[in-house]
Write an enzyme that holds these catalytic residues in place. Structure first.
Site, PDB file in Angstrom:
ATOM      1  CD  GLU A  38      -0.778   6.333 -22.031  1.00 36.22           C
ATOM      2  OE1 GLU A  38      -0.010   6.230 -23.178  1.00 36.22           O
ATOM      3  OE2 GLU A  38      -1.236   7.114 -21.726  1.00 36.22           O
ATOM      4  NE  ARG A  98      -5.812   7.787 -22.248  1.00 38.12           N
ATOM      5  CZ  ARG A  98      -5.303   8.689 -22.792  1.00 38.12           C
ATOM      6  NH1 ARG A  98      -5.215   9.148 -24.154  1.00 38.12           N
ATOM      7  NH2 ARG A  98      -4.744   9.751 -22.051  1.00 38.12           N
ATOM      8  CG  ASN A 113      -6.335   6.288 -26.504  1.00 37.78           C
ATOM      9  OD1 ASN A 113      -7.042   7.259 -26.241  1.00 37.78           O
ATOM     10  ND2 ASN A 113      -4.958   6.359 -26.273  1.00 37.78           N
ATOM     11  NE  ARG A 156      -4.527  19.007 -24.455  1.00 41.23           N
ATOM     12  CZ  ARG A 156      -4.552  17.734 -24.020  1.00 41.23           C
ATOM     13  NH1 ARG A 156      -4.239  17.563 -22.875  1.00 41.23           N
ATOM     14  NH2 ARG A 156      -4.154  16.700 -25.147  1.00 41.23           N
ATOM     15  CG  HIS A 165      -1.164  11.693 -19.276  1.00 44.29           C
ATOM     16  ND1 HIS A 165      -0.863  13.219 -19.493  1.00 44.29           N
ATOM     17  CD2 HIS A 165      -1.576  11.426 -20.626  1.00 44.29           C
ATOM     18  CE1 HIS A 165      -0.828  13.572 -20.730  1.00 44.29           C
ATOM     19  NE2 HIS A 165      -1.425  12.744 -21.328  1.00 44.29           N
TER      20      HIS A 165
END
Ligand code: ADP
Ligand code: UVW
Ligand code: MG
Length: 399
Positions: A385, A91, A10, A241, A180
């Site tokens: 994940e 990913r 990732n 963010r 996601h």
């Protein structure tokens, strides 16, 4: 049966998370994080058999050196694990409209990921470096791309079209994509199992709260709306963010306050969110500590984070019509009983009743229901994940 191990990578803009994972059981044999790329103290940390290790990668190193270190040093020390690796799973945050499911990587896929780089400038270029580095290090192994955006390709137009001239979608692919997806997919499947329902008959709202955060409405196992947009900046308040803001603020910052566009981008992606509001930290643990100690900025950041999240969750009852479970996941969702309780209390209109004991128990990797049996169900489901990526890689390769 011999284990089918997959090396999952990732690659973020300044870090690389990795895991060597059993595609059948989801157990990781080795997992780790290389971080501070491009800085003097680039380093790598990893865990084998529960034992933690750490090493310097050398000054100003990045993805390529990290992949080489994983191959030469970490796997070199564990040849019995290395020889069981069947594939590399990557990913990929943005697959645009081109990739609606995972694919085996060839040159046309690399080109497709490159074509989406304008839509995820912080993420896709890093993924490409990771792909090239692992192709060089593992020329004999198949590589698979698993896209964050793929799960959300089932959203209807009314959820993904911005109220801008339609031509910008038609000609420039400007629309909402959502991210996601791998996590939302895994967690919703596990939630359906936990409440004893077939995923096809289930209406779930899933809140993935990590450094990046997003909420998704999932109907019958399919994403019907999600809070991230064309990029991972839209939606919730995140670590650094801002999530949703009035878009005119950008014009104001540039024309009145003298910011450049790059500075605005940096401000909204890296200096806002929990960090920007609190003027303390982007890390939720630090925010909670500040809140407990009466730090004003941390208290305000926590309040805005929960308020925005609760508003999103409430709004997703619109596409779903009914709700079988609200699910929390990601580093914050899996660990912060404080934030979960605050959000459920803000959602009073739905009659959620927090069970304090259950809420405290469902932390640090433990799954569980956190509401009483008298009202609607809220669950904590730890995400994985890496397991989805490993499973997808092995199932594609067995076709
Ligand atoms: N015990 C905890 N209590 C509250 N927040 C936590 C706890 N443990 C981790 N977190 C938060 O989880 C966030 C990181 O989530 P994670 O899912 O690991 O992020 P990433 O998006 O990098 O995968 C950080 O804000 C961190 O502070
Ligand atoms: C898409 C995104 O925000 O990813 P992360 O949470 O890993 O930053
Ligand atoms: Mg994560």
């Amino acid at each position: 049966m011999s284990n089918k191990l997959v090396l999952v990578l990732n690659c973020g803009s300044s870090s690389l998370k990795f895991a060597i994972i059993d595609a059948l059981t989801g157990d990781d044999q080795i997992s780790g994080l290389a971080e501070c790329f491009g800085l003097e103290d680039s380093r790598i940390k990893w865990k084998v058999d529960g034992k933690k290790q750490e090493a310097s990668l050398g000054a100003f190193t990045a993805h390529r050196e990290a992949v080489e270190y994983i191959v030469n040093k970490i796997l070199g020390d564990h040849p019995q694990i290395a020889e069981q690796i069947h594939a590399i799973g990557h990913r990929i945050v943005h697959g645009g409209e081109k990739f609606t499911q995972s694919v085996i990587i060839d040159e046309s896929v690399v080109q497709g990921i490159e074509d989406c780089a304008a839509l995820a400038p912080l993420h896709n270029p890093a993924h490409l470096i990771g792909i090239r580095a692992s192709q060089a290090s593992f020329p004999e192994l198949p590589q698979v791309a698993v896209f964050d955006t793929a799960f959300h390709q089932t959203m209807p137009e009314k959820a993904f079209i911005y109220a801008l001239p339609y031509k910008l979608y038609r000609e420039n692919a400007i629309r909402r994509y959502g991210m996601h997806g791998t996590s939302h997919l895994f967690v919703s499947r596990e939630a359906a199992k936990a409440i004893g329902k077939d995923i096809a008959d289930t209406n779930i709202i899933c809140a993935h709260l990590g450094n990046g955060a997003s909420v998704t409405a999932i109907k019958g196992g399919k994403s019907v709306d999600t809070s991230m947009g064309m990029t991972p900046l839209e939606g919730l308040v995140m670590g650094t963010r801002c999530g949703d803001i009035d878009p005119s603020i950008i014009h104001h910052l540039v024309s009145r306050l003298g910011y450049t566009l790059d500075e605005v981008n940096n401000l909204m992606n890296k200096q806002s969110g929990l960090l920007g509001i609190s003027e303390l930290t982007n890390d939720c643990r630090g925010i909670e500590e500040g809140y407990e100690n009466g730090h004003k900025g941390a208290t305000l950041a926590l309040e805005i984070f929960c308020y925005r999240l609760a508003k999103y969750i409430a709004s997703y009852t619109v596409p779903l019509g009914k709700l079988d479970a609200l699910v929390f996941t990601g580093g914050i969702g899996e660990n912060s009983d404080l934030i979960r309780a605050k959000v459920l209390n803000l959602l009073e209109i739905f009659n959620f009743e927090v069970d304090d004991e259950r809420n405290k128990a469902a932390r640090f990797g433990k799954q569980g229901q956190i509401t009483t049996d008298n009202g609607p169900i809220a669950l904590v489901i730890p995400t994985n994940e890496e397991w989805v990526i490993a499973e997808d890689a092995m199932s594609l390769l067995s076709k």
